[in-house]
Design an enzyme around this catalytic site. Structure first.
Site, PDB file in Angstrom:
ATOM      1  N   GLU A 177       9.039  -4.518   5.074  1.00 50.13           N
ATOM      2  CA  GLU A 177       9.117  -4.100   3.662  1.00 50.13           C
ATOM      3  C   GLU A 177       9.233  -2.575   3.529  1.00 50.13           C
ATOM      4  OE1 GLU A 177       6.819  -4.505  -0.664  1.00 50.13           O
ATOM      5  OE2 GLU A 177       5.696  -4.924   1.170  1.00 50.13           O
ATOM      6  N   LYS A 214      11.743  -7.610   2.891  1.00 50.17           N
ATOM      7  CA  LYS A 214      11.279  -7.557   1.499  1.00 50.17           C
ATOM      8  C   LYS A 214      11.737  -6.228   0.932  1.00 50.17           C
ATOM      9  CE  LYS A 214       7.282  -8.014  -1.543  1.00 50.17           C
ATOM     10  NZ  LYS A 214       5.949  -8.593  -1.757  1.00 50.17           N
TER      11      LYS A 214
END
Length: 297
Positions: A177, A214
């Site tokens: 992420e 993400k």
């Protein structure tokens, strides 16, 4: 074996991932939005008891099942706790059909080159071994990009994939992420640098392994499609990053193959003061809307 079933559920991804992983720093705000202010607890133990009650209420709600919520990201303390006498990760998968993930990062370093790397994680191997034993499927680790700075973004991606390799070595699937701050003026340029850096880094992932990504919702619809289609990528999920649920859903619906992994946008409107019927109805409509946006693309 549940792992093969869990992998299939994540690859199909006909739903979204609930991010229930607010940690120490963000817990007071999460509780405040839920209608519990600081006067309701006098120390960290009580605070974490209250946030666990909130998460357990969400997880046990009739709307929270694997049909629409394919996975959930947990905070370490949530993994270590129980719901109705069953360890949380086990409860999620066996009772709700939801694949459990664990947030592993320990916060962010100070900004360098417009980006924030993750703080060192010396205990990571021990945590990953514990997570694997607890039935966790994958992990999530977050860095932040606040400028279109090539050196900063390369450093973020290099660190993310280094940690990702460590996660893969324990048989877990990393959710990488590198969050792009949605309010920056050079967001589109940062996304272009990020996409290139990730595409290069994916070549380092072994042929028989996959990672998840993400990412902040992109300025241009389907900008991350090359990542969505990449053979080393199990799933690309979107974070709401400060957008309201309606805005985040509208943007997500324009991105084919991306699914949501919303935190605040999922719990928006939920309150400790609601009756169970009110709470379940509010959560159910949130889940329905986020699910619809996730499968729209």
């Amino acid at each position: 074996m549940s792992n093969a079933k869990q992998t299939e559920q994540m690859q199909k991804g006909a739903g979204f991932i609930a991010a229930l992983d607010q940690s120490g720093g963000s817990t007071p705000k999460a509780l405040r939005l839920y209608g519990i202010d600081e006067s309701a607890y006098s120390n960290e133990v009580e605070m974490f008891d209250l946030i666990h009650q909130m998460r357990a209420r969400i997880i046990k709600s009739p709307a929270f099942t694997g049909d629409k919520v394919v996975g959930a990201i947990l905070f370490e303390q949530t993994m270590d706790r129980e719901i109705d006498g069953t360890p949380t990760a086990t409860y999620l998968w066996e009772t709700r059909g939801v694949v459990p993930f664990l947030k592993i990062d320990k916060g962010l370093e100070a900004e360098v080159n417009g980006c924030q790397l993750m703080k060192p994680m010396p205990e990571l191997d021990a945590l990953l071994a514990r997570a694997a034993k607890a039935g966790i499927f994958g992990t999530k680790e977050r860095s932040v990009i606040s400028a279109a700075n090539a050196d900063g973004i390369k450093a973020v991606v290099a660190q993310q994939f280094e940690v990702g390799a460590q996660v893969l070595s324990h048989g877990l699937v990393p959710i990488i992420e590198p969050e792009v701050t949605i309010s920056i003026t050079d967001k589109a340029e940062a996304e272009a640098l990020l996409r290139d850096a990730i595409l290069a880094a994916l070549d380092t992932v072994p042929a028989d392994k996959q990672v998840m990504l993400k990412l902040s919702l992109p300025s241009e619809a389907n900008f991350y499609k090359p990542l969505v289609d990449h053979p080393r990528v199990m799933k690309v999920v979107a974070l709401s990053g400060g957008y309201s649920r309606d805005d985040a859903n509208a943007m997500l619906a324009q991105n084919s193959g991306m699914i949501a992994s919303f935190s605040r946008a999922l719990t928006e409107g939920l309150s400790a003061q609601q009756t169970d019927a009110e709470f379940d109805a509010m959560l159910g409509s949130a889940i329905d809307s986020i699910h619809a946006a996730s499968i729209a693309g």
